[in-house]
Design a protein around this motif. Structure first.
Motif, short mmCIF file in Angstrom:
data_model
loop_
_atom_site.label_atom_id
_atom_site.label_comp_id
_atom_site.label_asym_id
_atom_site.label_seq_id
_atom_site.Cartn_x
_atom_site.Cartn_y
_atom_site.Cartn_z
N MET A 166 40.19 47.41 55.66
CA MET A 166 40.73 46.08 55.59
C MET A 166 42.24 46.20 55.46
O MET A 166 42.74 46.90 54.59
CB MET A 166 40.13 45.36 54.38
N ASP A 167 42.95 45.55 56.33
CA ASP A 167 44.41 45.57 56.22
C ASP A 167 44.87 44.38 55.38
O ASP A 167 44.09 43.53 54.99
CB ASP A 167 45.07 45.62 57.60
N ALA A 168 46.16 44.34 55.12
CA ALA A 168 46.71 43.32 54.24
C ALA A 168 46.46 41.91 54.76
O ALA A 168 46.26 40.98 53.98
CB ALA A 168 48.20 43.55 54.04
N ALA A 169 46.45 41.73 56.06
CA ALA A 169 46.24 40.40 56.64
C ALA A 169 44.82 39.90 56.38
O ALA A 169 44.58 38.71 56.31
CB ALA A 169 46.52 40.43 58.14
N GLU A 170 43.85 40.83 56.23
CA GLU A 170 42.46 40.45 55.98
C GLU A 170 42.14 40.37 54.50
O GLU A 170 41.08 39.92 54.12
CB GLU A 170 41.52 41.47 56.62
N SER A 171 43.04 40.83 53.67
CA SER A 171 42.79 40.87 52.23
C SER A 171 42.74 39.47 51.64
O SER A 171 43.64 38.66 51.87
CB SER A 171 43.91 41.67 51.55
N PRO A 172 41.70 39.17 50.87
CA PRO A 172 41.57 37.84 50.28
C PRO A 172 42.39 37.71 49.00
O PRO A 172 41.85 37.52 47.91
CB PRO A 172 40.07 37.73 50.03
N ILE A 173 43.69 37.82 49.12
CA ILE A 173 44.57 37.79 47.95
C ILE A 173 44.39 36.52 47.11
O ILE A 173 44.28 36.62 45.90
CB ILE A 173 46.04 38.01 48.37
N PRO A 174 44.31 35.33 47.72
CA PRO A 174 44.10 34.15 46.87
C PRO A 174 42.80 34.23 46.06
O PRO A 174 42.77 33.82 44.90
CB PRO A 174 44.06 32.99 47.87
N ALA A 175 41.75 34.78 46.65
CA ALA A 175 40.49 34.91 45.91
C ALA A 175 40.62 35.91 44.77
O ALA A 175 40.06 35.69 43.68
CB ALA A 175 39.38 35.34 46.87
N ILE A 176 41.37 36.97 44.97
CA ILE A 176 41.59 37.95 43.91
C ILE A 176 42.41 37.33 42.78
O ILE A 176 42.12 37.54 41.59
CB ILE A 176 42.26 39.22 44.47
N LEU A 177 43.41 36.55 43.13
CA LEU A 177 44.21 35.88 42.11
C LEU A 177 43.38 34.84 41.35
O LEU A 177 43.52 34.70 40.13
CB LEU A 177 45.44 35.23 42.75
N ASP A 178 42.50 34.14 42.07
CA ASP A 178 41.60 33.20 41.40
C ASP A 178 40.68 33.93 40.44
O ASP A 178 40.41 33.45 39.34
CB ASP A 178 40.77 32.42 42.42
N LEU A 179 40.19 35.09 40.85
CA LEU A 179 39.35 35.91 39.98
C LEU A 179 40.10 36.25 38.70
O LEU A 179 39.57 36.07 37.59
CB LEU A 179 38.93 37.19 40.69
N ALA A 180 41.31 36.73 38.83
CA ALA A 180 42.11 37.09 37.66
C ALA A 180 42.32 35.88 36.75
O ALA A 180 42.21 35.99 35.52
CB ALA A 180 43.44 37.69 38.09
N ARG A 181 42.59 34.72 37.34
CA ARG A 181 42.77 33.50 36.54
C ARG A 181 41.49 33.14 35.80
O ARG A 181 41.51 32.85 34.61
CB ARG A 181 43.18 32.35 37.46
N ASP A 182 40.36 33.17 36.52
CA ASP A 182 39.09 32.78 35.91
C ASP A 182 38.71 33.71 34.77
O ASP A 182 38.27 33.25 33.71
CB ASP A 182 37.98 32.76 36.97
N VAL A 183 38.88 35.00 34.97
CA VAL A 183 38.56 35.96 33.92
C VAL A 183 39.52 35.81 32.75
O VAL A 183 39.11 35.84 31.59
CB VAL A 183 38.56 37.40 34.46
N SER A 184 40.77 35.62 33.05
CA SER A 184 41.77 35.45 31.99
C SER A 184 41.44 34.26 31.11
O SER A 184 41.58 34.31 29.89
CB SER A 184 43.15 35.29 32.62
N ASN A 185 40.99 33.17 31.73
CA ASN A 185 40.67 31.96 30.98
C ASN A 185 39.32 32.02 30.29
O ASN A 185 39.16 31.49 29.20
CB ASN A 185 40.73 30.73 31.90
N ALA A 186 38.33 32.63 30.93
CA ALA A 186 36.97 32.61 30.39
C ALA A 186 36.67 33.77 29.45
O ALA A 186 35.84 33.63 28.56
CB ALA A 186 35.96 32.61 31.53
N VAL A 187 37.32 34.90 29.64
CA VAL A 187 37.01 36.09 28.85
C VAL A 187 38.19 36.42 27.95
O VAL A 187 38.17 36.15 26.76
CB VAL A 187 36.63 37.29 29.76
N ALA A 188 39.20 37.05 28.53
CA ALA A 188 40.41 37.40 27.80
C ALA A 188 41.47 37.80 28.81
O ALA A 188 41.15 38.37 29.87
CB ALA A 188 40.16 38.56 26.84
N ARG A 189 42.69 37.51 28.49
CA ARG A 189 43.78 37.82 29.41
C ARG A 189 43.82 39.30 29.81
O ARG A 189 43.97 39.61 30.99
CB ARG A 189 45.09 37.40 28.76
N PRO A 190 43.67 40.24 28.86
CA PRO A 190 43.72 41.66 29.25
C PRO A 190 42.55 42.08 30.15
O PRO A 190 42.61 43.14 30.77
CB PRO A 190 43.66 42.40 27.92
N ALA A 191 41.51 41.28 30.24
CA ALA A 191 40.36 41.64 31.07
C ALA A 191 40.62 41.37 32.56
O ALA A 191 39.88 41.88 33.40
CB ALA A 191 39.13 40.86 30.62
#
Length: 67
Positions: free
Chosen positions: A1-26
């Motif tokens: 997968m090259d950078a153009a195919e990478s789902p960066i917004p989805a990865i950032l959403d994942l980080a946000r969701d985990v940060s809010n639901a679990v813990a920021r360091p997670a």
């Protein structure tokens, strides 16, 4: 997968969701674990999206601490 195919917004959403639901360091660990799971599933955009969805579901189900 090259950078153009990478789902960066989805990865950032994942980080946000985990940060809010679990813990920021997670957040970074969860992104790593999603990438590891996607790689073990063969890689590709579909595997990444499924791994992100699985981690997001796990974060949503994370028990909240009792106050």
């Amino acid at each position: 997968m090259d950078a153009a195919e990478s789902p960066i917004p989805a990865i950032l959403d994942l980080a946000r969701d985990v940060s809010n639901a679990v813990a920021r360091p997670a957040a970074p660990l969860s992104a790593f674990m999603a990438g590891l799971a996607a790689g073990r599933a063969g890689g590709g955009e579909a595997a990444v999206r499924e791994a992100i969805a699985a981690v997001t579901r796990a974060a949503a189900a994370w028990p909240t601490p009792q106050s």
